[in-house]
Scaffold this active site. Structure first.
Site, short mmCIF file in Angstrom:
data_model
loop_
_atom_site.label_atom_id
_atom_site.label_comp_id
_atom_site.label_asym_id
_atom_site.label_seq_id
_atom_site.Cartn_x
_atom_site.Cartn_y
_atom_site.Cartn_z
N GLU A 183 31.58 4.84 34.38
CA GLU A 183 30.62 4.66 35.48
C GLU A 183 29.50 5.68 35.46
OE1 GLU A 183 33.84 4.23 35.72
OE2 GLU A 183 34.38 2.72 37.20
N GLU B 289 40.71 0.99 36.93
CA GLU B 289 41.15 1.16 38.33
C GLU B 289 42.20 0.10 38.70
OE1 GLU B 289 36.99 1.40 39.64
OE2 GLU B 289 37.55 3.27 40.65
N1 3HC Z 1 29.37 -6.40 33.83
C1 3HC Z 1 28.60 -7.43 33.45
N2 3HC Z 1 28.30 -7.73 32.17
C2 3HC Z 1 28.82 -6.92 31.23
C3 3HC Z 1 29.63 -5.83 31.54
C4 3HC Z 1 29.92 -5.56 32.91
N3 3HC Z 1 30.69 -4.55 33.28
N4 3HC Z 1 29.98 -5.21 30.39
C5 3HC Z 1 29.42 -5.92 29.39
N5 3HC Z 1 28.70 -6.94 29.90
C6 3HC Z 1 27.97 -7.96 29.14
C7 3HC Z 1 26.82 -7.35 28.35
O1 3HC Z 1 25.65 -7.27 29.13
C8 3HC Z 1 26.68 -8.35 27.20
O2 3HC Z 1 25.96 -9.44 27.70
P1 3HC Z 1 24.95 -10.26 26.72
O3 3HC Z 1 25.82 -10.79 25.64
O4 3HC Z 1 24.37 -11.28 27.63
O5 3HC Z 1 23.95 -9.26 26.23
C9 3HC Z 1 28.11 -8.82 26.96
O6 3HC Z 1 28.84 -8.48 28.14
C10 3HC Z 1 28.78 -8.13 25.79
O7 3HC Z 1 28.62 -6.73 25.94
P2 3HC Z 1 28.30 -5.78 24.70
O8 3HC Z 1 27.17 -6.33 23.93
O9 3HC Z 1 28.16 -4.41 25.25
O10 3HC Z 1 29.64 -5.96 23.85
P3 3HC Z 1 30.46 -4.91 23.03
O11 3HC Z 1 31.59 -5.66 22.48
O12 3HC Z 1 29.58 -4.12 22.13
O13 3HC Z 1 31.03 -3.84 24.10
C11 3HC Z 1 32.10 -3.12 26.14
C12 3HC Z 1 31.95 -4.25 25.09
C13 3HC Z 1 32.69 -1.88 25.47
C14 3HC Z 1 33.00 -3.61 27.22
C15 3HC Z 1 30.71 -2.76 26.69
O14 3HC Z 1 30.07 -3.95 27.09
C16 3HC Z 1 30.71 -1.84 27.88
O15 3HC Z 1 30.85 -0.64 27.72
N6 3HC Z 1 30.49 -2.41 29.09
C17 3HC Z 1 30.32 -1.65 30.30
C18 3HC Z 1 31.59 -1.09 30.81
C19 3HC Z 1 31.34 -0.36 32.10
O16 3HC Z 1 30.38 0.35 32.27
N7 3HC Z 1 32.24 -0.53 33.06
C20 3HC Z 1 32.12 0.09 34.34
C21 3HC Z 1 31.37 -0.82 35.24
S1 3HC Z 1 31.00 -0.08 36.79
C22 3HC Z 1 32.44 -0.18 37.66
O17 3HC Z 1 33.43 -0.62 37.15
C23 3HC Z 1 32.37 0.28 39.09
C24 3HC Z 1 33.71 0.40 39.72
O18 3HC Z 1 34.20 1.69 39.56
C25 3HC Z 1 33.64 0.08 41.18
#
Ligand code: 3HC
Length: 685
Positions: A124, A104
């Site tokens: 999301e 975004e």
């Molecule tokens: N917020 C907070 N913490 C997050 C995060 C996020 N969005 N994404 C990842 N983390 C944290 C994980 O909990 C993890 O923490 P830990 O080491 O304490 O367990 C650490 O970051 C590393 O994450 P992964 O183990 O998942 O690492 P990978 O390298 O395997 O993957 C990634 C990285 C592809 C970025 C994956 O973490 C991911 O898919 N994250 C979520 C992405 C997501 O869902 N984004 C949308 C959020 S909602 C949003 O944006 C709302 C908006 O529209 C208003």
């Protein structure tokens, strides 16, 4: 110190985020971005802005840990509007994953450049949400409605190369991202008007002319989205983008976002996001423990399980030596693997050379001694303790020191198997779920003597082969199958008391499971674990097996099947059930759907509590991960333990007590469950 820093390179302001691990858009980042835009606006010498991130990725989304707490201003929708309204062109320089709020931010930027390896997505929906910072309105305007629908409603990302083709990325960068992004900014700094995604509507025209695309999309994905609330709201938000002006569309987006955010499904899916990541952490192991190196894997048994297990490693580029007793079985096993790969290639998910590459890593052999140079050996033969012990004794004799010896047993004691060797510290269970090349779950069974570095190796290897690993202790059936036992027992008993297989299955499917207990039994094979004596008929299952009703593979099980494997209720099965009921002197009665839930699901929760009590799972959330990834428990209910918390543990205990007289003499109510219910505590929150 702010995670956002700025510095000038000539007349370009470089805005850098440094917020490990994934540059989540937490409060400090949002505040820093607003300040950076103000700096650019206020400084005449600045002609354009580049937003870039340090570390493994561009902003991977909003900070999920802030959800459910009072949100500190500025909110992300405000931040992205401020970026879009910057008076100087803003270029987003993307590497890693521009996900959710990250995409975004990029969409609100006026231009996007990316490394070819970058991924762009709005996941999301996987958190039970929709893109809530203008994403549902800007994405269709930039990438087109159909692509936006697919990305938002499924949550699956696309690669930067595809994004470039769609116009979502303006330029692919080879080499130094920041340097090239600055050069790009130089090129566009004087272009006026500054292009704003929110003001475009050229890509909405096709869907405006043909709003049927939404109905078609819903129809095509109905099955996939069954039970989930978020995909539909993602679709509605994009429908609003097409039907309404931008300013009104974003209001719809906000309303739909809040509806989801305050719902039970979003809470469950966000809980599950962290549950999955927590599962990878092993209690009681020093953090500095290093894994052993795994360069070659051995698999014993080329049946369905052994073949599926091998494919995981081959797909990850790890050579596999697979051992069988007879050439025919070996050939058949290798043939099935090739056929599976070729089917994947036919769907366009693999190239022909990738198929050959994977199969080229396979070394099929009848020579057990060929396992001598393997770093990990997984035994995947049938469930018989004597056979397994014999195999492990042989492995002990031939395997190199430090090799990890694993059993894929579903039920048997890893400690007893380990005792057949002189190296129990190197032995553990690796319980794959069928089909092993598809199912994401891996139960890593920790024996009493399993060494810490063996466990660490297993958890890391799981990640390498794209599995989600959960540590389980040694008990009958470990976590998943142990919880299946009360469910299956109660489901069978319910048939005797008056329920039909169709009713029990329907209740489970309506709950959100992919199939009910009897459908599962027919699919897996009614004969699994059967004593194989057709003259010994002690229960309904024995009676079915004795007349060859072994499930789908025989065209008949708890259901009848036609040639296309469509099930229908079976009068034969009903007759068998009626016979057993009469013999057992049980009176037939109406069974309510609620009773089916109490008898089959509440008892599973109770078993989960007993598993925790016995220390066979590290945490309640691990149990949920097992059930979501191993058995298709609907993720929007979080898993059995999270679901029980939401129902109220007092209600679960009351439901079980209500059924106590029917649950059978062996049933044991968990003390932990009762204590938690009485104290008003929860398992997972
Ligand atoms: N917020 C907070 N913490 C997050 C995060 C996020 N969005 N994404 C990842 N983390 C944290 C994980 O909990 C993890 O923490 P830990 O080491 O304490 O367990 C650490 O970051 C590393 O994450 P992964 O183990 O998942 O690492 P990978 O390298 O395997 O993957 C990634 C990285 C592809 C970025 C994956 O973490 C991911 O898919 N994250 C979520 C992405 C997501 O869902 N984004 C949308 C959020 S909602 C949003 O944006 C709302 C908006 O529209 C208003």
């Amino acid at each position: 110190m702010s995670p956002i820093s700025t510095r000038k390179h000539g007349d370009i302001l470089i805005v850098t985020s440094n917020n490990p691990p994934v540059n989540a858009l937490g409060h400090a980042v949002r505040e820093g971005l607003v300040a950076a835009v103000a700096e650019a606006d206020g400084d005449e010498a600045v002609k354009a802005v580049v937003i870039v991130c340090q570390g493994q990725t561009f902003f991977a989304g909003a900070d999920i840990t802030e959800f459910g707490k009072p949100m500190q201003l500025p909110m992300l929708p405000t931040v992205v509007d401020i970026i879009e309204n910057c008076t100087k062109p803003v270029v987003a320089a993307i590497h890693g994953t521009a996900f959710g709020g990250g995409l975004e931010v990029a969409l609100a930027s006026h231009y996007r450049v990316a490394l070819p390896s970058a991924k762009l997505g709005v996941p999301e929906v996987k958190l039970g949400l929709l893109p809530g910072a203008g994403g549902t309105q800007r994405l269709p305007r930039v990438a087109g409605v159909e692509k936006a629908l697919e990305m938002a409603a499924t949550g699956n990302p696309i690669g930067a190369v595809e994004a470039h083709g769609l116009g979502l990325v303006d330029r692919l960068i080879e080499g130094d991202l920041e340097q090239h992004a600055v050069a790009f900014a130089e090129e566009v700094k004087d272009i006026r008007p500054i292009p704003k995604s929110s003001e475009r509507d050229d890509k909405l025209a096709a869907a405006r002319a043909n709003p049927q695309v939404f109905a078609d999309f819903r129809k095509a994905n109905g099955r996939k989205f069954r039970g989930f609330e978020a995909p539909e709201k993602n679709i509605q938000a994009i429908e609003a983008a097409v039907a309404k002006p931008y300013a009104e569309g974003v209001l719809d987006e906000r309303r739909l976002f809040m509806e989801l955010m305050t719902g039970r499904q979003a809470r469950a899916q966000q809980y599950f996001f962290f549950a999955e990541r927590k599962a990878a952490k092993i209690d009681g192991i020093p953090e500095e423990t290093l894994p052993r190196e795994i360069k070659r894997v051995g698999v014993i048994g080329a049946g369905t399980m052994g073949g599926g297990i091998s494919m995981n490693f081959l797909s990850a580029g790890i050579p596999v030596t697979i051992v069988e007793m007879a050439q025919e079985a070996l050939d058949r096993g290798a043939g099935v693997m090739r056929k599976n790969y070729e089917a994947t290639a036919a769907k366009g998910k693999m190239t022909a050379s990738q198929v050959e590459g994977a199969m080229g890593l396979l070394n099929p052999t009848l020579d057990f001694d060929a396992l001598a140079d393997c770093d990990l050996i997984i035994e995947a033969v049938f469930e018989n303790m004597d056979v397994k012990k014999e195999i492990f004794t042989k492995l002990d004799a031939i395997c190199k020191p430090g090799a990890i010896l694993a059993s894929n047993t579903s039920y048997l004691s890893i400690d007893e198997i380990a005792a057949a060797t002189k190296r129990p510290q190197d032995v553990l269970g690796l319980h794959f779920f069928s089909p092993a090349n598809v199912m994401k779950l891996l139960e890593v069974v920790r024996g009493a003597k399993t060494a810490p570095d063996v466990l660490v190796t297993a958890m890391q290897l799981a990640k390498r082969i794209k599995k989600v690993a959960v540590v389980a202790g040694v008990c009958y059936g470990f976590i998943g199958n142990r919880m299946l036992i009360p469910r299956q027992m109660q489901a069978m008993q319910l048939l005797l008391e008056g329920a039909t297989p169709e009713q029990v299955d329907r209740v489970h499917v309506e709950f959100g499971m992919p199939m009910g207990p009897f459908q599962m039994s027919d699919l897996a094979g009614v004969d699994i674990g059967w004593h194989r004596d057709p003259n010994r008929i002690e229960n309904i299952r024995d009676a079915l097996c004795a007349i060859d009703r072994w499930g789908q593979k025989k065209g008949a099980g708890f259901y009848d099947y036609d040639e296309k494997r469509n099930p229908s209720p079976s009068p034969v099965v009903q007759g068998i059930i009626d016979d057993f009921r009469a013999k057992a002197g049980v009176e037939k009665r109406e069974i309510s759907d609620q009773e089916i839930i109490e008898r089959t699901l509440y008892t599973m929760v109770n078993e989960g509590a007993l598993i925790l009590e016995g220390g066979f799972a590290q945490r309640a959330s691990d149990i949920d991960v097992v059930w979501v990834y191993g058995y298709g428990w609907p993720v929007y209910r979080g898993g059995p333990m999270h679901w029980a918390d939401g129902e109220g543990l007092d209600k679960i205990v009351a439901g079980i007590r209500n059924q106590l007289s029917r649950l059978g003499g062996d049933f044991k109510l968990s003390d932990m469950l009762v204590k938690k219910a009485e104290a008003g505590e929860k398992f997972t929150r």
